[in-house]
Design an enzyme around this catalytic site. Sequence first.
Site, PDB file in Angstrom:
ATOM      1  N   GLU A   1       0.429  29.190 -11.526  1.00 29.34           N
ATOM      2  CA  GLU A   1       1.298  30.133 -12.206  1.00 29.34           C
ATOM      3  C   GLU A   1       2.732  29.784 -11.823  1.00 29.34           C
ATOM      4  O   GLU A   1       3.009  29.472 -10.667  1.00 29.34           O
ATOM      5  CB  GLU A   1       1.010  31.587 -11.786  1.00 29.34           C
ATOM      6  CG  GLU A   1      -0.321  32.121 -12.270  1.00 29.34           C
ATOM      7  CD  GLU A   1      -1.455  31.901 -11.276  1.00 29.34           C
ATOM      8  OE1 GLU A   1      -1.194  31.412 -10.152  1.00 29.34           O
ATOM      9  OE2 GLU A   1      -2.600  32.203 -11.613  1.00 29.34           O
TER      10      GLU A   1
ATOM     11  N   TYR B   1       6.164  20.251 -13.899  1.00 28.60           N
ATOM     12  CA  TYR B   1       4.724  20.307 -14.157  1.00 28.60           C
ATOM     13  C   TYR B   1       4.372  19.656 -15.497  1.00 28.60           C
ATOM     14  O   TYR B   1       3.386  18.928 -15.604  1.00 28.60           O
ATOM     15  CB  TYR B   1       4.218  21.750 -14.096  1.00 28.60           C
ATOM     16  CG  TYR B   1       4.271  22.336 -12.704  1.00 28.60           C
ATOM     17  CD1 TYR B   1       3.633  21.701 -11.635  1.00 28.60           C
ATOM     18  CD2 TYR B   1       4.959  23.506 -12.435  1.00 28.60           C
ATOM     19  CE1 TYR B   1       3.678  22.229 -10.359  1.00 28.60           C
ATOM     20  CE2 TYR B   1       5.011  24.037 -11.159  1.00 28.60           C
ATOM     21  CZ  TYR B   1       4.365  23.388 -10.121  1.00 28.60           C
ATOM     22  OH  TYR B   1       4.413  23.916  -8.855  1.00 28.60           O
TER      23      TYR B   1
END
Length: 146
Positions: A106, A118
């Site tokens: 998250e 990411y």
Amino acid sequence: MIAAKPDQVFQDLGVEGAPLLAALHEEAFQGGEVWNEAEFASLLSIPGTEALVVTLEGQPAGFILTRTLLDETEILTLAVSPRFQRRGLGRRLIEKIFPKGQIFLEVSVSNTAAMALYEACGFVRAGVRRGYYQDGSDAIVMTSKI
């Protein structure tokens, strides 16, 4: 993939590393949600939770904290000291955990730099957790393509 440089040293840490992880986390997340030494010690005492620290120029520069259950790994937090950012350390830490299998995490909707990192490492957006953080902000759920 970024090749490891000779001055980058990676080391696994256990509960004894909690003070270092807390210090690095505070440095990296100034003004944000910071985890303290007791929280790191508690997390590291849970089976499957691991901390990987990278040292650069002889100094602790960052770490990734993960928890693995069966063939799925969650990135609990990733922190790189501002003094060592923009040197590929975050990416190297992420690459080091890819052999663990499917990975998810998250990330705050406001942390665009982390989301870009990411995504550059091959993660895709998989959903949203509303009000996930203490301040009430949402989190983007991301997962590896593996």
